[in-house]
Design a protein around this motif. Structure first.
Motif: not given
Length: 210
Positions: A62-79
């Motif tokens: 799935p597109a949302w399981m792309n490494v770059e996308h997950l990295d971005a999501v993780l950063g925003l969740e923590r921010q």
């Protein structure tokens, strides 16, 4: 939860043609396809897994399981501690299914390749970051109020459901006790005497009952 998650759409690449009109397949949940060699199609997760086990397709991550996308999501969740990033409603179940299903045929390795370990780690970190924010938000609740938790996934909602039901029930019970205490006691705390006088007992005349 997992049963409903299997209806989530996922992309496959068939290696066969379906001999039907428009090369599509009609299922209870809808029409899917067209199924033609080397042409991407969007199908439910359960159908993708069935075709993969029969070696009739490959499954794309799935597109949302792309490494770059997950990295971005993780950063925003923590921010941002006040918001949850949009993810598929069944993202936890879909990820678990792709990570654990078809191990005999090495499905996870086929889908994610060399990025499998990294994708697993990122999904787990995202899930933990979101759950930490949920628990932090619940700790600040002080009464029966309206709570908006946008973009929560199915498993996340299920995790906090017992807390909300139990807490709201306790809030309402305490509210009823407080209201009855205010309406039925005097300032000193003793029960207020009844202002309604009891009617005198009726005297029966002798001879009225034989």
């Amino acid at each position: 939860m997992y049963f409903n998650a299997k209806d989530e759409l996922i992309t496959i690449v068939p290696n066969f043609s379906l001999p039907t009109e428009n090369a599509t397949a009609t299922c209870i949940s809808g029409e899917f396809g067209p199924f033609q060699p080397n042409r991407e199609a969007h199908v439910p997760l359960w159908l993708a897994h069935t075709l993969w086990k029969r070696k009739r397709c490959t499954i794309k991550p799935p597109a949302w399981m792309n490494v770059e996308h997950l990295d971005a999501v993780l950063g925003l969740e923590r921010q941002d501690a006040s918001a949850f990033q949009p993810l598929p409603f069944h993202y936890i179940e879909v990820a678990h299914f792709l990570f654990t299903s078809g191990t005999d045929g090495n499905l996870p390795q086929e889908v994610f390749g060399d990025e499998l370990a990294r994708v697993k780690d990122l999904v787990e970190l995202v899930q933990k970051a979101r759950m930490a924010k949920i628990l932090q938000g619940l700790a600040t609740l002080g009464g029966a109020i309206t709570v908006k938790l946008n973009n929560l996934a199915a498993m996340e909602i299920n995790a906090v459901r017992p807390f909300f039901l139990g807490s709201l029930d306790m809030f309402f019970q305490l509210q009823r006790i407080e209201e009855s205490s205010i309406g039925g006691t005097q300032p000193g705390g003793s029960l207020a005497p009844s202002t309604q006088q009891q009617a005198p007992a009726r005297q029966l005349r002798q001879g009225a009952v034989r």
